[in-house]
Scaffold this motif. Structure first.
Motif, PDB file in Angstrom:
ATOM      1  N   GLY A   1       0.628  -1.157  -0.183  1.00 57.31           N
ATOM      2  CA  GLY A   1      -0.051   0.089   0.032  1.00 57.31           C
ATOM      3  C   GLY A   1       0.780   1.234   0.034  1.00 57.31           C
ATOM      4  N   ARG A   2       1.918   1.064  -0.519  1.00 56.49           N
ATOM      5  CA  ARG A   2       2.906   2.336  -0.520  1.00 56.49           C
ATOM      6  C   ARG A   2       2.860   2.982  -1.642  1.00 56.49           C
ATOM      7  N   THR A   3       2.366   2.608  -2.947  1.00 55.13           N
ATOM      8  CA  THR A   3       2.325   3.393  -4.053  1.00 55.13           C
ATOM      9  C   THR A   3       1.198   2.928  -4.975  1.00 55.13           C
ATOM     10  N   PRO A   4       0.723   3.728  -5.582  1.00 56.85           N
ATOM     11  CA  PRO A   4      -0.851   3.348  -6.415  1.00 56.85           C
ATOM     12  C   PRO A   4      -0.400   2.569  -7.476  1.00 56.85           C
ATOM     13  N   GLY A   5       0.938   2.521  -7.860  1.00 58.27           N
ATOM     14  CA  GLY A   5       1.367   1.882  -9.360  1.00 58.27           C
ATOM     15  C   GLY A   5       1.291   0.579  -9.285  1.00 58.27           C
ATOM     16  N   GLY A   6       1.715  -0.319 -10.240  1.00 55.32           N
ATOM     17  CA  GLY A   6       1.685  -1.528 -10.483  1.00 55.32           C
ATOM     18  C   GLY A   6       2.586  -1.887 -11.647  1.00 55.32           C
ATOM     19  N   SER A   7       2.567  -3.360 -11.867  1.00 57.40           N
ATOM     20  CA  SER A   7       3.740  -3.714 -13.041  1.00 57.40           C
ATOM     21  C   SER A   7       3.042  -3.052 -14.169  1.00 57.40           C
ATOM     22  N   ARG A   8       4.219  -2.671 -14.791  1.00 61.75           N
ATOM     23  CA  ARG A   8       3.903  -2.223 -16.232  1.00 61.75           C
ATOM     24  C   ARG A   8       3.411  -3.034 -17.220  1.00 61.75           C
ATOM     25  N   HIS A   9       3.431  -4.424 -16.729  1.00 60.03           N
ATOM     26  CA  HIS A   9       3.132  -5.549 -17.753  1.00 60.03           C
ATOM     27  C   HIS A   9       1.455  -5.777 -17.298  1.00 60.03           C
ATOM     28  N   ALA A  10       0.801  -5.258 -16.349  1.00 59.32           N
ATOM     29  CA  ALA A  10      -0.656  -5.526 -16.049  1.00 59.32           C
ATOM     30  C   ALA A  10      -1.488  -4.369 -15.948  1.00 59.32           C
ATOM     31  N   PRO A  11      -2.710  -4.696 -15.794  1.00 63.06           N
ATOM     32  CA  PRO A  11      -3.410  -3.384 -15.705  1.00 63.06           C
ATOM     33  C   PRO A  11      -3.563  -3.086 -14.416  1.00 63.06           C
ATOM     34  N   PRO A  12      -3.687  -1.802 -14.155  1.00 60.22           N
ATOM     35  CA  PRO A  12      -3.744  -1.377 -12.599  1.00 60.22           C
ATOM     36  C   PRO A  12      -4.753  -2.108 -11.858  1.00 60.22           C
ATOM     37  N   THR A  13      -4.335  -2.404 -10.662  1.00 63.66           N
ATOM     38  CA  THR A  13      -5.333  -3.058  -9.477  1.00 63.66           C
ATOM     39  C   THR A  13      -6.368  -2.005  -9.010  1.00 63.66           C
ATOM     40  N   ALA A  14      -7.330  -2.700  -8.686  1.00 70.17           N
ATOM     41  CA  ALA A  14      -8.530  -1.775  -8.095  1.00 70.17           C
ATOM     42  C   ALA A  14      -8.001  -0.785  -6.985  1.00 70.17           C
ATOM     43  N   ALA A  15      -8.212   0.420  -6.809  1.00 73.12           N
ATOM     44  CA  ALA A  15      -7.815   1.100  -5.984  1.00 73.12           C
ATOM     45  C   ALA A  15      -8.511   0.756  -4.625  1.00 73.12           C
ATOM     46  N   GLY A  16      -7.782   0.811  -3.417  1.00 75.63           N
ATOM     47  CA  GLY A  16      -8.397   0.429  -2.205  1.00 75.63           C
ATOM     48  C   GLY A  16      -8.395  -0.721  -1.666  1.00 75.63           C
ATOM     49  N   ALA A  17      -7.632  -1.837  -2.274  1.00 73.67           N
ATOM     50  CA  ALA A  17      -7.277  -3.076  -2.029  1.00 73.67           C
ATOM     51  C   ALA A  17      -6.430  -2.954  -0.582  1.00 73.67           C
ATOM     52  N   PRO A  18      -6.826  -3.702   0.214  1.00 73.89           N
ATOM     53  CA  PRO A  18      -5.888  -3.745   1.358  1.00 73.89           C
ATOM     54  C   PRO A  18      -4.512  -4.290   1.331  1.00 73.89           C
ATOM     55  N   PRO A  19      -3.788  -3.954   1.843  1.00 73.69           N
ATOM     56  CA  PRO A  19      -2.378  -4.521   1.811  1.00 73.69           C
ATOM     57  C   PRO A  19      -1.997  -5.946   1.988  1.00 73.69           C
ATOM     58  N   SER A  20      -1.446  -6.573   1.101  1.00 74.41           N
ATOM     59  CA  SER A  20      -1.425  -8.130   1.178  1.00 74.41           C
ATOM     60  C   SER A  20       0.042  -8.449   1.712  1.00 74.41           C
ATOM     61  N   PHE A  21       0.875  -7.535   1.843  1.00 70.39           N
ATOM     62  CA  PHE A  21       2.047  -7.563   2.308  1.00 70.39           C
ATOM     63  C   PHE A  21       2.521  -6.425   3.228  1.00 70.39           C
ATOM     64  N   GLN A  22       3.396  -6.695   4.398  1.00 71.90           N
ATOM     65  CA  GLN A  22       3.783  -5.637   5.507  1.00 71.90           C
ATOM     66  C   GLN A  22       5.221  -5.651   4.922  1.00 71.90           C
ATOM     67  N   LEU A  23       5.978  -4.741   4.751  1.00 75.06           N
ATOM     68  CA  LEU A  23       7.493  -4.701   4.387  1.00 75.06           C
ATOM     69  C   LEU A  23       8.238  -4.860   5.809  1.00 75.06           C
ATOM     70  N   ILE A  24       9.337  -5.781   5.729  1.00 72.86           N
ATOM     71  CA  ILE A  24      10.231  -6.032   7.114  1.00 72.86           C
ATOM     72  C   ILE A  24      11.075  -4.964   6.877  1.00 72.86           C
ATOM     73  N   SER A  25      11.488  -4.315   5.939  1.00 73.37           N
ATOM     74  CA  SER A  25      12.380  -3.436   5.667  1.00 73.37           C
ATOM     75  C   SER A  25      11.976  -2.157   4.671  1.00 73.37           C
ATOM     76  N   THR A  26      12.023  -1.057   4.813  1.00 75.20           N
ATOM     77  CA  THR A  26      11.556  -0.187   3.596  1.00 75.20           C
ATOM     78  C   THR A  26      12.663  -0.066   2.636  1.00 75.20           C
ATOM     79  N   LYS A  27      14.092  -0.368   3.238  1.00 76.93           N
ATOM     80  CA  LYS A  27      15.138  -0.278   2.302  1.00 76.93           C
ATOM     81  C   LYS A  27      15.731  -1.771   1.996  1.00 76.93           C
ATOM     82  N   ALA A  28      16.286  -1.868   0.843  1.00 74.94           N
ATOM     83  CA  ALA A  28      16.964  -3.001   0.314  1.00 74.94           C
ATOM     84  C   ALA A  28      18.157  -3.266   1.628  1.00 74.94           C
ATOM     85  N   ILE A  29      18.477  -4.610   1.757  1.00 74.27           N
ATOM     86  CA  ILE A  29      19.650  -5.132   2.438  1.00 74.27           C
ATOM     87  C   ILE A  29      20.644  -5.468   1.795  1.00 74.27           C
ATOM     88  N   ALA A  30      21.709  -4.932   2.027  1.00 78.01           N
ATOM     89  CA  ALA A  30      23.018  -5.137   1.117  1.00 78.01           C
ATOM     90  C   ALA A  30      23.865  -5.924   1.879  1.00 78.01           C
TER      91      ALA A  30
END
Length: 313
Positions: A252-281
């Protein structure tokens, strides 16, 4: 068991992100030499591994007798849903890109530093890299090198390839690498070999790696139980962008989606919770021990109780 000529990148970080417990079922979508699988099984969890490469069977001898907690499926990780129902597993991990043993085995045709047949297939079916460079028209070949290899001189490289193949078709890796090097004016002291980007582009196209990744992420979303965890290790910006956007969207952190797929309906509840907002290196110690880890990134998230997001391929 054969010695595994591959060092699993960000191994400790992946295991920590999955947080597997005894009795859990975790999917290792890219078995390779089994580094992640062994570390996950050490937690007491069971692992079903996927790999389209039939040669990885040689790394399973010690695992097949592990109290029935291991199974290897020779298939693409995008096909998870053919083997597991919705909300049926506790974790999924993906280690993307080409493995060290595939790079190091000249007969696989992935390396521009070792002479071998111009193959590049991770599995044993479908067109080879030789098929692509010998049959695609110049425009399509340039597009593959530019989009998947991020080669800015793709048109020039493609024109050199097309002119040379008219005289003699390409069959060997070093032959193609030499033509690409001539197209780009030689190495001139460059740290990166001139053929690096073009070989990456051909490999991604041969194996449909980006399409596989998008399908695999969606399959993982369906397969994970609420509270289940997804951990994905990427090695270049194209992969990382897809994983980053997928998880950001599903969190739920961006309204975008895959450029290969139609946009998902707005307002769908988040299906994932990020463990970290940044990538781990990887840390300095890992980079010193394994230089191939230098471009790797780990992104991880926890499946929520929300329904799977609907998106057509």
């Amino acid at each position: 068991m054969s010695a595994a000529p591959h060092i699993s990148v960000l191994l400790g970080e992946v295991v920590a992100a999955l947080d597997a417990k005894p009795g859990d079922m975790v999917l290792d979508g890219t078995f390779g030499a089994g580094g992640y699988t062994r570390a996950i099984m050490a937690t007491g969890a069971s692992v079903t591994a996927f790999d389209r490469d039939p040669t990885v069977q040689r790394f399973t001898a010690d695992l097949s007798a592990a109290d029935g907690r291991f199974r290897l499926i020779q298939d693409r990780f995008s096909q998870i849903s053919a083997y597991f129902g919705d909300a049926s597993v506790d974790g999924v991990t993906l280690d993307l890109g080409v493995s060290s043993m595939q790079l190091d085995e000249a007969e696989r045709g992935f390396s521009f530093m070792r002479d071998g047949p111009l193959d590049m297939r991770m599995g044993d079916d479908g067109p080879t890299a030789a098929d692509l460079v010998n049959t695609l028209d110049q425009t399509e070949l340039a597009r593959i090198l530019y989009v998947y290899g991020e080669e800015h001189a793709s048109r020039r490289v493609a024109s050199f390839i097309v002119r040379r193949r008219a005289e003699e078709p390409f069959t060997r890796t070093l032959d193609l690498a030499a033509v690409i090097e001539r197209a780009l004016g030689g190495r001139k002291g460059a740290k990166v070999h001139p053929a690096t980007r073009s070989f990456q582009g051909l490999r991604i196209a041969v194996n449909d790696e980006l399409g596989e990744l998008e399908e695999g992420l969606a399959a993982a979303e369906r397969a994970l139980k609420p509270g289940g965890r997804l951990a994905v290790v990427t090695f270049h910006s194209l992969e990382d962008r897809i994983v980053k956007n997928f998880l950001a969207e599903r969190a739920g952190r961006t309204p975008g989606g895959s450029r290969h797929a139609p946009p998902t309906a707005a307002g769908a509840p988040p299906s994932f919770q990020l463990i970290s907002t940044k990538a781990i290196a990887p840390g300095e110690a890992e980079l010193a021990a394994n230089p191939r880890a230098r471009s790797s990134k780990l992104r991880a998230a926890i499946r929520t109780e929300a329904p799977v997001w609907e998106a057509s391929a």
